[in-house]
Design a protein around this motif. Structure first.
Motif, PDB file in Angstrom:
ATOM      1  N   VAL A  42     -27.025 -18.589  -1.892  1.00  0.00           N
ATOM      2  CA  VAL A  42     -27.106 -17.140  -2.073  1.00  0.00           C
ATOM      3  C   VAL A  42     -27.994 -16.549  -0.981  1.00  0.00           C
ATOM      4  O   VAL A  42     -29.072 -17.051  -0.684  1.00  0.00           O
ATOM      5  N   ARG A  59     -20.387  -8.194  -2.897  1.00  0.00           N
ATOM      6  CA  ARG A  59     -20.847  -9.493  -3.380  1.00  0.00           C
ATOM      7  C   ARG A  59     -20.887 -10.499  -2.236  1.00  0.00           C
ATOM      8  O   ARG A  59     -20.346 -10.264  -1.159  1.00  0.00           O
ATOM      9  N   ASP A 116     -21.135 -15.987  -5.015  1.00  0.00           N
ATOM     10  CA  ASP A 116     -20.968 -15.377  -6.336  1.00  0.00           C
ATOM     11  C   ASP A 116     -19.631 -15.745  -6.972  1.00  0.00           C
ATOM     12  O   ASP A 116     -19.484 -15.675  -8.202  1.00  0.00           O
TER      13      ASP A 116
END
Length: 284
Positions: free
Chosen positions: A12, A195, A199
């Motif tokens: 991430v 996003r 994700d």
């Protein structure tokens, strides 16, 4: 199909993969496109259409025991290097890398496919792209939803949008999401918040493994053509030409292998097989 743990993706917060000039040129050759002079709407329309005609929407990896890795370089190797296709997470991610390499701004959007009873599916059920041109125009691009719009949709328009694939409309919901409909029928609900690729790992895992997803239960390999669409749900072959539909069952593995090769450019030593033994009656 089951394994012990879900696949991993990029961490991430990682920066999107940046394609070099050689990779971009190879991708353009893959879809039969020339490098556009400017990252504008006209070039995006052409790239979108050529991508749909060259890169199939397919789920063969699930039935070949191949891992679906949500990592840009791996997906480029698959789509460009191996001349394969994929489902939404794969082909839209790869297309996003190409578009960024050509100067477009691209954001990944999570969507929930609207089921037959009008209810949205799971979060991260689908991936689509918000693309911004050099002029600041915003477009919804989606080369990973199978039979859908041929061209990108104007992201900020709220009226009907005519397309060879039908009449599309983007409408705001009470919660601030966006419903994308085709010919008056809702297709999916998008959350406009950008996003990251990581994700989508859970959604991709669900569609590889869950008995509630149609992907593990059926074979699909489909692409747009100038005359209509070709779909192979082996051994069933469906060809649509100018609205007319022809359907036939291919005779044996050699004919199936030939269809993958000649109709989709996919060379297979081992043919994919649905492990559950359940095929959808009509993949379209």
């Amino acid at each position: 199909m089951t394994t012990s743990e879900p696949p991993t993706s990029e961490p991430v917060g990682a920066e999107p993969f940046a394609a070099d000039a050689t990779t971009v040129e190879a991708y353009l050759r893959r879809i039969g496109a020339r490098r556009p002079e400017r990252a504008d709407a006209a070039a995006l329309r052409e790239l979108h259409l050529l991508h749909l005609r060259a890169v199939p929407f397919e789920n063969l990896s699930i039935h070949l025991g191949e891992p679906v890795v949500l990592e840009e370089k791996a997906l480029l190797d698959k789509v460009v290097g191996a001349r394969r296709g994929g489902f939404c997470y794969e082909v839209n991610t790869a297309f996003a890398v190409l578009l960024r390499g050509l100067g477009y701004e691209v954001a990944l959007l999570q969507g929930r496919v609207i089921g037959p009873h009008g209810k949205p599916g799971i979060p991260y059920d689908h991936m689509a792209l918000l693309v911004e041109t050099a002029e600041g125009e915003r477009w919804l691009a989606d080369v990973g939803f199978g039979d859908h719009s041929h061209f990108p949709l104007a992201f900020d328009a709220r009226d009907d949008q005519e397309d060879p694939g039908g009449v599309f409309r983007i409408a705001e919901t009470a919660d601030g999401d966006l419903d994308v409909s085709r010919d008056g029928k809702p297709q999916y609900r998008l959350e406009p918040r950008p996003r990251e690729l990581a994700d989508f790992a859970a959604g991709a895992w669900y569609h590889q493994t869950s008995p509630d997803s149609h992907f593990p239960r059926s074979l699909i390999c489909s692409r747009l053509t100038e005359e209509g669409r070709i779909t192979l749900s082996a051994p069933k072959l469906i060809i649509r030409v100018h609205g007319e539909r022809e359907e036939r069952v291919l005779d044996g593995d050699d004919e199936v292998r030939k269809a993958y090769r000649e109709l989709f450019g996919i060379e297979l030593d081992v043919l994919p097989a649905v492990r559950s033994g359940i095929l959808n009656s009509d993949p379209e």
